[in-house]
Design a protein around this motif. Structure first.
Motif, mmCIF file in Angstrom:
data_model
loop_
_atom_site.group_PDB
_atom_site.id
_atom_site.type_symbol
_atom_site.label_atom_id
_atom_site.label_comp_id
_atom_site.label_asym_id
_atom_site.label_seq_id
_atom_site.Cartn_x
_atom_site.Cartn_y
_atom_site.Cartn_z
ATOM 1 N N SER A 41 0.820 -1.213 0.000
ATOM 2 C CA SER A 41 0.000 0.000 0.000
ATOM 3 C C SER A 41 0.856 1.266 0.000
ATOM 4 O O SER A 41 0.328 2.364 0.102
ATOM 5 C CB SER A 41 -0.923 -0.002 1.223
ATOM 6 O OG SER A 41 -0.149 -0.078 2.405
ATOM 7 N N HIS A 59 0.315 -0.594 -5.302
ATOM 8 C CA HIS A 59 -0.581 -1.444 -6.097
ATOM 9 C C HIS A 59 -0.409 -1.218 -7.603
ATOM 10 O O HIS A 59 -1.375 -1.037 -8.344
ATOM 11 C CB HIS A 59 -2.040 -1.233 -5.692
ATOM 12 C CG HIS A 59 -2.291 -1.444 -4.236
ATOM 13 N ND1 HIS A 59 -2.203 -2.679 -3.653
ATOM 14 C CD2 HIS A 59 -2.576 -0.560 -3.239
ATOM 15 C CE1 HIS A 59 -2.443 -2.573 -2.362
ATOM 16 N NE2 HIS A 59 -2.670 -1.290 -2.088
ATOM 17 N N SER A 91 2.191 -7.381 0.285
ATOM 18 C CA SER A 91 1.385 -6.360 0.952
ATOM 19 C C SER A 91 2.049 -5.817 2.211
ATOM 20 O O SER A 91 1.748 -4.723 2.659
ATOM 21 C CB SER A 91 0.001 -6.917 1.283
ATOM 22 O OG SER A 91 0.135 -8.035 2.145
#
Length: 139
Positions: A41, A59, A91
């Motif tokens: 993120s 992303h 992530s």
């Protein structure tokens, strides 16, 4: 061997030498170029020899037209040398499939000093990164 033949061999040798030197510094086209897939993120800093340091948004992934050479890890304050690979950032910001770790963007891998343990440092090494986006190819 005639003089003309020796001259031709010499010219051929010099041409090949020059081309091999040039080839080591040029862009590798897809699918041989380095590619980054950022699944985190947060944006990540990347470096290539044509554009310098820039960021790859969260992303996203580097386009086929770019040959990313190094990827910065804020977790260990080192650069991942990519080579002709696809490197993924999960992530949590972990880097998968790193060829080797180097201290500076643009450094080559040195098999005698491959980093076995991740260094811990609080000083980021990309404080002077200027462009904040992927460079646009000029057609």
């Amino acid at each position: 061997m005639t003089r003309t033949t020796r001259i031709l061999y010499t010219l051929l040798f010099l041409t090949i030498s020059c081309l091999s030197t040039y080839a080591s510094a040029i862009y590798w086209p897809w699918p041989l170029n380095g590619k980054v897939v950022n699944q985190s993120s947060l944006p990540v800093a990347v470096w290539d020899g044509e554009h310098g340091i820039y960021t790859l948004p969260a992303h996203s992934f580097s386009p086929k037209a770019l040959d990313v050479d190094h990827l910065y890890s804020s977790q260990n304050n080192n650069w991942c040398k990519i080579g002709p690979l696809k490197v993924q950032i999960d992530s949590k910001g972990n880097i998968d499939q790193c060829e080797c770790w180097v201290e500076n963007a643009g450094d080559a891998c040195d098999s005698s000093t491959v980093v076995a343990e991740v260094k811990s440092s609080t000083a980021p090494k990309v404080a002077h990164a200027q462009p904040a986006s992927i460079p646009v190819s000029q057609s």
